[in-house]
Design an enzyme around this catalytic site. Structure first.
Site, PDB file in Angstrom:
ATOM      1  CG  ASP A   1     -77.542  30.671  35.884  1.00  0.00           C
ATOM      2  OD1 ASP A   1     -77.297  31.885  35.850  1.00  0.00           O
ATOM      3  OD2 ASP A   1     -76.960  29.836  35.161  1.00  0.00           O
ATOM      4  CG  HIS A   2     -79.493  32.373  32.467  1.00  0.00           C
ATOM      5  ND1 HIS A   2     -79.407  33.500  31.690  1.00  0.00           N
ATOM      6  CD2 HIS A   2     -78.239  31.882  32.572  1.00  0.00           C
ATOM      7  CE1 HIS A   2     -78.150  33.689  31.332  1.00  0.00           C
ATOM      8  NE2 HIS A   2     -77.420  32.719  31.855  1.00  0.00           N
TER       9      HIS A   2
ATOM     10  CG  ASN B   1     -72.374  32.425  35.674  1.00  0.00           C
ATOM     11  OD1 ASN B   1     -71.862  32.933  36.650  1.00  0.00           O
ATOM     12  ND2 ASN B   1     -73.623  32.654  35.321  1.00  0.00           N
TER      13      ASN B   1
HETATM   14  P1  13P Z   1     -71.547  27.474  30.114  1.00  0.00           P
HETATM   15  O1  13P Z   1     -72.571  26.413  30.173  1.00  0.00           O
HETATM   16  O2  13P Z   1     -71.191  27.858  28.713  1.00  0.00           O
HETATM   17  O3  13P Z   1     -70.353  27.176  30.942  1.00  0.00           O
HETATM   18  O4  13P Z   1     -72.223  28.780  30.738  1.00  0.00           O
HETATM   19  C1  13P Z   1     -72.776  28.702  32.019  1.00  0.00           C
HETATM   20  C2  13P Z   1     -73.497  29.940  32.345  1.00  0.00           C
HETATM   21  O5  13P Z   1     -73.166  31.009  31.911  1.00  0.00           O
HETATM   22  C3  13P Z   1     -74.634  29.811  33.262  1.00  0.00           C
HETATM   23  O6  13P Z   1     -75.284  31.004  33.466  1.00  0.00           O
END
Ligand code: 13P
Length: 287
Positions: free
Chosen positions: A82-83, A231
């Site tokens: 992720d990210h 997510n």
């Molecule tokens: P939250 O932590 O706000 O649930 O978001 C998670 C997210 O978007 C991970 O990419």
């Protein structure tokens, strides 16, 4: 049974009109809780590591853990990074067995975002790994990435069309009013914007970040308008793992046995994930 690509699950979700839940994990118990819920609900599921989690749990360990947990629970699991802002790290994820990655160059200029995303798509394609990228800025704090309120930028539909066509990504993360972390005020999603992006890109699964604290009816409306991956991270990290550990380690029931606390975490995470799976409409859609 085992690790599958996100693209595989997304294509089924587009056909079926539901969203696949995507949960961040920060520890082994956290991951087991996610798998337990997915197995009980027979739901497809995406388990998302973060850059900092990857460093703490180990580059190979994360993949082996995910493979083991998928086998133990007899489920298909998407293992997603992720990210990720570091292209070399993404390449190592691909090399090590992740089935999906997100390149996040959304804070850069449009052309640089395109350039970075193209590099990742080119590399991932050789291994059949799915690529997600973000256009616009989702606000809040995710891992070590912070986007302050002034820098939030909603995704422009025309740019989204150009971005997807130019880069060839599989999934598009959109900024439509959600933020990462807990909300200071009630979230206000820009539903017409989701529809406008979906109209131009009907075959591109849209990803909604910042799921913690979004009212369930808003999830349902976003799914109706084309969101196919949602997510959720903070809810699991804070309520699922952290609060449960604090209470568990202080509980006489734990009898100074960490395995008792592990069970509490697994069950709490599984119950949060189950509730979210119900809202996604993904129950029974595994396989
Ligand atoms: P939250 O932590 O706000 O649930 O978001 C998670 C997210 O978007 C991970 O990419």
């Amino acid at each position: 049974m085992g690790l599958v690509t996100m693209k595989y699950e997304m294509m089924k979700a587009i056909k079926g009109g539901y969203a696949v839940p995507a949960f961040n994990f920060f520890s082994y118990d956290n991951l087991v809780g996610i798998a337990k819920a997915a197995a009980e609900k027979k739901s497809p599921v995406i388990a998302m590591a973060t850059m900092s989690g990857f460093k703490v749990m180990g580059e190979h360990g994360v993949v082996k853990m995910a493979e083991g947990v998928a086998a133990d629970y007899g489920i298909n699991l998407v293992l997603h990074m992720d990210h990720c802002t570091d292209i070399d790290m993404i390449k190592r994820c691909v090399d090590n067995g992740f089935t999906s990655v997100m390149i996040d160059s959304s804070k850069k200029e449009y052309n640089e975002n395109v350039e970075d995303t193209c590099r990742v798509v080119e590399y991932a394609a050789k291994y059949g790994v799915t690529v997600e990228s973000e256009l616009g800025h989702v606000g809040g704090k995710e891992d070590d990435i912070v986007v302050d309120d002034m820098s939030v930028l909603f995704t422009d539909p025309e740019y989204a069309l150009d971005f997807v066509k130019t880069t060839g990504i599989d999934c598009l993360a959109v900024a439509v009013g959600t933020v990462h972390g807990f909300y200071k005020a009630k979230p206000k999603l820009d539903f017409p914007r989701i529809s406008a992006i979906n109209k131009l890109l009907p075959n591109t699964p849209l990803v909604l970040h910042g799921g913690t604290g979004v009212p369930y009816d808003d999830f349902r409306e976003a799914i109706r308008r084309g969101v196919r991956k949602i997510n959720v991270g903070t809810e699991l990290k804070v309520h699922g793992v952290f609060d449960t550990c604090v209470a568990g380690f202080n509980s006489p029931d734990a009898k100074q046995d960490p395995r008792a606390v592990s069970k509490m975490v697994i069950n709490k995470v599984a119950s949060i994930c189950s509730e979210i799976i119900d809202v996604m409409g993904s129950e029974g859609k595994a396989g």
